[in-house]
Design an enzyme around this catalytic site. Structure first.
Site, PDB file in Angstrom:
ATOM      1  N   ILE A   1     -14.150   6.383 -41.194  1.00 11.21           N
ATOM      2  CA  ILE A   1     -15.136   5.549 -41.891  1.00 11.21           C
ATOM      3  C   ILE A   1     -16.353   6.400 -42.204  1.00 11.21           C
ATOM      4  O   ILE A   1     -16.936   7.018 -41.310  1.00 11.21           O
ATOM      5  CB  ILE A   1     -15.534   4.334 -41.039  1.00 11.21           C
ATOM      6  CG1 ILE A   1     -14.300   3.472 -40.736  1.00 11.21           C
ATOM      7  CG2 ILE A   1     -16.590   3.499 -41.758  1.00 11.21           C
ATOM      8  CD1 ILE A   1     -14.559   2.352 -39.759  1.00 11.21           C
TER       9      ILE A   1
ATOM     10  N   SER B   1     -19.985   7.633 -42.749  1.00  7.78           N
ATOM     11  CA  SER B   1     -21.100   7.217 -41.898  1.00  7.78           C
ATOM     12  C   SER B   1     -22.191   6.445 -42.649  1.00  7.78           C
ATOM     13  O   SER B   1     -22.745   5.486 -42.115  1.00  7.78           O
ATOM     14  CB  SER B   1     -21.707   8.433 -41.186  1.00  7.78           C
ATOM     15  OG  SER B   1     -22.194   9.375 -42.120  1.00  7.78           O
TER      16      SER B   1
ATOM     17  N   CYS C   1     -22.892  17.901 -44.661  1.00  4.68           N
ATOM     18  CA  CYS C   1     -22.208  16.761 -45.250  1.00  4.68           C
ATOM     19  C   CYS C   1     -21.537  17.205 -46.550  1.00  4.68           C
ATOM     20  O   CYS C   1     -22.179  17.838 -47.396  1.00  4.68           O
ATOM     21  CB  CYS C   1     -23.203  15.641 -45.523  1.00  4.68           C
ATOM     22  SG  CYS C   1     -22.501  14.263 -46.472  1.00  4.68           S
TER      23      CYS C   1
ATOM     24  N   ASP D   1     -25.679  18.719 -40.495  1.00  2.00           N
ATOM     25  CA  ASP D   1     -25.196  17.966 -39.341  1.00  2.00           C
ATOM     26  C   ASP D   1     -25.206  18.904 -38.134  1.00  2.00           C
ATOM     27  O   ASP D   1     -24.587  19.968 -38.167  1.00  2.00           O
ATOM     28  CB  ASP D   1     -23.774  17.449 -39.576  1.00  2.00           C
ATOM     29  CG  ASP D   1     -23.697  16.437 -40.700  1.00  2.00           C
ATOM     30  OD1 ASP D   1     -24.582  15.572 -40.769  1.00  2.00           O
ATOM     31  OD2 ASP D   1     -22.739  16.506 -41.496  1.00  2.00           O
TER      32      ASP D   1
ATOM     33  N   GLU E   1     -15.352  14.684 -38.132  1.00  2.00           N
ATOM     34  CA  GLU E   1     -14.017  14.579 -37.560  1.00  2.00           C
ATOM     35  C   GLU E   1     -13.140  15.751 -38.010  1.00  2.00           C
ATOM     36  O   GLU E   1     -12.352  16.298 -37.219  1.00  2.00           O
ATOM     37  CB  GLU E   1     -13.373  13.263 -37.979  1.00  2.00           C
ATOM     38  CG  GLU E   1     -14.148  12.017 -37.540  1.00  2.00           C
ATOM     39  CD  GLU E   1     -15.182  11.534 -38.556  1.00  2.00           C
ATOM     40  OE1 GLU E   1     -15.531  10.344 -38.511  1.00  2.00           O
ATOM     41  OE2 GLU E   1     -15.638  12.353 -39.393  1.00  2.00           O
TER      42      GLU E   1
END
Length: 269
Positions: free
Chosen positions: A80, A82, A176, A183, A216
């Site tokens: 999903i 963010s 990102c 990140d 991920e």
């Protein structure tokens, strides 16, 4: 809608009503195909999300606030995105829910539908990790580094006697893939097998610095590269990313023989 069409990095109208349509799933197969992962996966794991800014209205219209932990299984068809999760959670700010149980059931149903697999919801956050005497930080190693992307698995080496150890670093950074925003994360690598060269491992982790990928997928790349290049008998890779938009993501991947690590947060989280 494609990832490039997401409302990331743009002015977005603040949600004024509950809207599960804000959730944007992304097929895990996209990132895994780039790693040559298909069919039976070499790992198990979860993606653990911490939500720091959850609010809704009770049945009488009084605002309520809470924190929460969402756990998404590694084998869900989709992750999903963010920013979409942030917008979705904000859509509860003006939404009345009879009680906490009703809120939990609603969020579980929506997130499970988006991920394509059952998502666990728990109110509250795990404790802050105070450190373990078994962990060994590699960040103090003195060495020259001049590669910051793309990730360079050729830096990974192992050999010599078999060891069981936990190596940690707070220097993992990626970007990102949609907005280019940084990140930041710490990474914890627990393994049993030929001794991993620590300087090479640090260079490898730093080589993610200009790499654009989802949290991920970065962890799955680290796991896959370590498994291929260093041939550990068992392996666990956990990254704890700092929060953005009131959320942080903590992906964990491991060989099937490894028990799940204790749910904890870093001091930076």
């Amino acid at each position: 809608m494609t990832a490039a069409e997401l409302p990331l990095g743009r002015d977005v109208a603040y949600p004024t009503h509950y809207d599960p349509g804000l959730l944007f799933p992304i097929a895990r197969s996209i990132g895994r195909s780039a790693l040559g992962l298909a069919g039976s996966l070499p790992f198990i794991g979860v993606d653990r999300w911490h939500a720091y800014e959850l609010s809704w209205l009770d049945a009488r219209g009084k605002p309520r606030v809470a924190t929460a932990t969402f756990t998404v299984p590694f084998d869900s068809p989709s992750l999903i995105e963010s920013k979409s999760l942030k917008l979705y959670l904000n859509s509860f700010n003006a939404h009345r829910v009879a009680n906490e149980l009703g809120l939990r059931d609603l969020i579980v149903a929506d997130l499970s539908r988006a991920a394509g697999a059952p998502v666990r919801f728990d109110f509250g956050l795990p404790p802050v990790d105070t450190g373990s005497g078994d962990d060994r930080s590699i960040d103090a190693i003195e060495l020259d580094i001049d590669r910051y992307g793309p990730p360079d698995p050729s830096q990974l080496h192992s050999g010599g006697e078999e060891v069981t150890e936990v190596l940690v670093s707070g220097l993992l950074k990626s970007n990102c893939p949609v907005t280019g925003q940084p990140d930041w994360a710490s990474v914890r690598i627990a393994y049993r097998g030929p001794c991993i060269d620590r300087a090479g491992l640090l260079r490898y982790l730093v080589s993610f610095r200009d790499h654009a990928d989802f949290h991920e997928q970065c962890v799955e790349r680290i796991f896959s590269d370590l498994l291929t290049r260093c041939a550990p008998r068992s392996l666990s890779v956990e990254a704890r990313y700092t929060r953005r938009g009131g959320l942080d993501i903590n992906p964990w991947r491991a060989t099937p023989d490894v028990p799940a690590p204790a749910s904890q947060r870093d001091s930076r989280q």
